[in-house]
Write a protein that holds these residues in place. Structure first.
Motif, mmCIF file in Angstrom:
data_model
loop_
_atom_site.group_PDB
_atom_site.id
_atom_site.type_symbol
_atom_site.label_atom_id
_atom_site.label_comp_id
_atom_site.label_asym_id
_atom_site.label_seq_id
_atom_site.Cartn_x
_atom_site.Cartn_y
_atom_site.Cartn_z
ATOM 1 N N GLY A 130 0.821 -1.212 0.000
ATOM 2 C CA GLY A 130 0.000 0.000 0.000
ATOM 3 C C GLY A 130 0.849 1.253 0.000
ATOM 4 N N ILE A 131 0.248 2.323 -0.488
ATOM 5 C CA ILE A 131 0.930 3.622 -0.491
ATOM 6 C C ILE A 131 -0.019 4.649 0.115
ATOM 7 C CG2 ILE A 131 1.810 5.467 -2.017
ATOM 8 C CD1 ILE A 131 3.103 3.393 -3.733
ATOM 9 N N THR A 139 -0.493 10.876 0.813
ATOM 10 C CA THR A 139 -0.011 12.137 1.385
ATOM 11 C C THR A 139 0.463 13.105 0.310
ATOM 12 O OG1 THR A 139 1.918 10.776 1.874
ATOM 13 C CG2 THR A 139 0.667 11.537 3.743
ATOM 14 N N GLY A 174 10.920 1.867 -5.030
ATOM 15 C CA GLY A 174 10.866 1.006 -3.839
ATOM 16 C C GLY A 174 9.643 0.110 -3.786
ATOM 17 N N ASP A 232 15.387 0.098 -3.478
ATOM 18 C CA ASP A 232 14.523 0.048 -2.285
ATOM 19 C C ASP A 232 14.861 1.129 -1.256
ATOM 20 O OD1 ASP A 232 16.778 -1.038 -1.185
ATOM 21 O OD2 ASP A 232 15.833 -2.878 -0.476
HETATM 22 P P1 ADP Z 1 6.108 8.411 1.712
HETATM 23 O O1 ADP Z 1 7.164 8.338 2.770
HETATM 24 O O2 ADP Z 1 6.600 9.057 0.489
HETATM 25 O O3 ADP Z 1 4.806 9.007 2.204
HETATM 26 P P2 ADP Z 1 4.781 5.885 1.924
HETATM 27 O O4 ADP Z 1 4.992 5.852 3.401
HETATM 28 O O5 ADP Z 1 3.406 6.093 1.421
HETATM 29 O O6 ADP Z 1 5.781 6.948 1.273
HETATM 30 O O7 ADP Z 1 5.360 4.554 1.304
HETATM 31 C C1 ADP Z 1 4.837 3.955 0.144
HETATM 32 C C2 ADP Z 1 5.802 2.936 -0.377
HETATM 33 O O8 ADP Z 1 6.917 3.580 -1.005
HETATM 34 C C3 ADP Z 1 6.390 2.020 0.694
HETATM 35 O O9 ADP Z 1 6.565 0.744 0.128
HETATM 36 C C4 ADP Z 1 7.732 2.631 0.981
HETATM 37 O O10 ADP Z 1 8.669 1.700 1.482
HETATM 38 C C5 ADP Z 1 8.127 3.105 -0.414
HETATM 39 N N1 ADP Z 1 9.049 4.231 -0.306
HETATM 40 C C6 ADP Z 1 8.768 5.448 0.190
HETATM 41 N N2 ADP Z 1 9.836 6.244 0.119
HETATM 42 C C7 ADP Z 1 10.830 5.504 -0.449
HETATM 43 C C8 ADP Z 1 12.185 5.766 -0.793
HETATM 44 N N3 ADP Z 1 12.710 6.954 -0.597
HETATM 45 N N4 ADP Z 1 12.903 4.775 -1.359
HETATM 46 C C9 ADP Z 1 12.369 3.550 -1.595
HETATM 47 N N5 ADP Z 1 11.094 3.246 -1.283
HETATM 48 C C10 ADP Z 1 10.323 4.204 -0.715
#
Ligand code: ADP
Length: 325
Positions: A7-8, A11, A21, A181
């Motif tokens: 999930g994402i 925000t 990632g 990642d």
């Molecule tokens: P954000 O921190 O941008 O709000 P989310 O918490 O919604 O992101 O995370 C959504 C997905 O994207 C997750 O699987 C998270 O591990 C991945 N993700 C977020 N930021 C990064 C990053 N800088 N590098 C790799 N994966 C990321």
């Protein structure tokens, strides 16, 4: 068939970190597994947000998913709050997990510093809800960035505890790793994140915006020469060069750095052009979905129906095993 869940949060718009990632992993798995990919709006509201724009932000992530190539014929697309069982399972799981462990988790500690006036129960509870998100579908693989590893560990701990108390029910989920990642932030420290301003490049950014965002990225011009630094602004720019396979440029700029003649404006321009080139097809395709709201509505509705059905199957088993029915 093995299940997959990811999930994402809604925000902001999807950025390169989310893409490398998480979304790349989702794309790699949707052909061979039974996948549920979610917009986790209930996690979104644990930090300050605007209720007036939340619904639209959620929809934008669904459109980003579709544009990136997630195919509703191969995977289920879900909006977390429309499948009520997430909250029910999260509450039930919270009764078998200790508070002290949650207080120790890095994301909770970071968010407490980032929003000192917004330290709410939901923020502490986040990993329990995330465990419920995954376990609700008995998912075994979770394509997420490295920042989420501690939360996957919590999901495994909860699965083990539940199984030992109430009988074998849940598999122990593993993170599915992608090449990117950990995409570093443009502010010189930490990871790229939607909720840290100045840290990200969005998938929808045009060339000028990408240039502007990169222009704001700090470099360590005061200490150039010698070996490349392992952390900080310069290290992060080199990490982006590698992520975008700019190998020749990487060698050239490293030599320039060692010879104390690196020109960061050149490095940033090479990066901006390559990033934009990679994003262009995505941006062109996005318009197709933006212009077809009925299609997007029907995809959301179908996802809700199918996911609720799958979720209810697990919940029937959980309620029974916990002695509630
Ligand atoms: P954000 O921190 O941008 O709000 P989310 O918490 O919604 O992101 O995370 C959504 C997905 O994207 C997750 O699987 C998270 O591990 C991945 N993700 C977020 N930021 C990064 C990053 N800088 N590098 C790799 N994966 C990321």
């Amino acid at each position: 068939m093995k299940r997959v869940y990811s999930g994402i949060r809604a925000t902001g718009r999807l950025h390169l970190g989310n893409y490398f990632g998480a979304v790349k992993g989702m794309l790699a798995l949707q052909d061979s597994y039974d996948c549920v990919f979610s917009v986790v709006d209930l996690h979104t509201i644990t930090i300050p947000y605007d209720p007036k724009t939340l619904k639209q932000s959620v929809r934008e992530i669904i459109i980003d998913y579709l544009t990136a190539g997630l195919d509703p014929k191969k995977c289920h697309l879900e909006i977390q709050s429309t499948v009520l069982q997430h909250v029910e399972l999260a509450y039930l799981l919270s009764t078998i997990y200790q508070v002290s462990r949650l207080e120790d988790l890095p994301t909770y500690k970071e968010k407490k510093i980032q929003y000192p006036k917004y330290v709410n129960m939901g923020l502490l509870y986040y990993p329990v809800l995330m465990a419920a998100d995954i376990l609700l579908y008995k998912a075994e693989l979770v394509p997420v960035g490295i920042d989420q590893e501690p939360h996957i560990e919590v999901a495994r701990e909860i699965a083990r505890k539940f199984n030992s108390m109430f009988g074998q029910t849940f598999p122990q989920p593993q993170r599915f790793k992608t090449e990117g990642d950990y995409v570093p932030s443009l502010v010189g420290a930490g990871k790229m994140s939607k909720s840290i301003s100045g840290s990200f490049i969005n998938l929808t950014d045009d060339l000028e915006t990408i240039r502007k965002r990169l222009a704001g990225a700090p470099t360590d011009s005061g200490v150039i020469g010698g070996e490349l630094p392992k952390t900080g602004g310069t290290a992060n720019l080199f990490a982006l060069l590698r992520l975008f396979k700019l190998d020749k440029e990487c060698i050239k700029f490293e030599q320039d750095y060692k010879a104390k003649k690196i020109r960061y404006s050149e490095l940033k321009e090479a990066l901006a052009k390559t990033i934009f080139k990679e994003l262009q097809p995505f941006q062109a395709k996005r318009k197709e979905f933006e212009n077809n709201p009925t299609l997007v509505d029907s995809i959301i509705e179908e996802g809700q129906i199918k996911c609720s059905r799958m979720a209810e199957e697990t919940m029937k088993e959980v309620r029974l095993k916990m002695g509630l029915v």
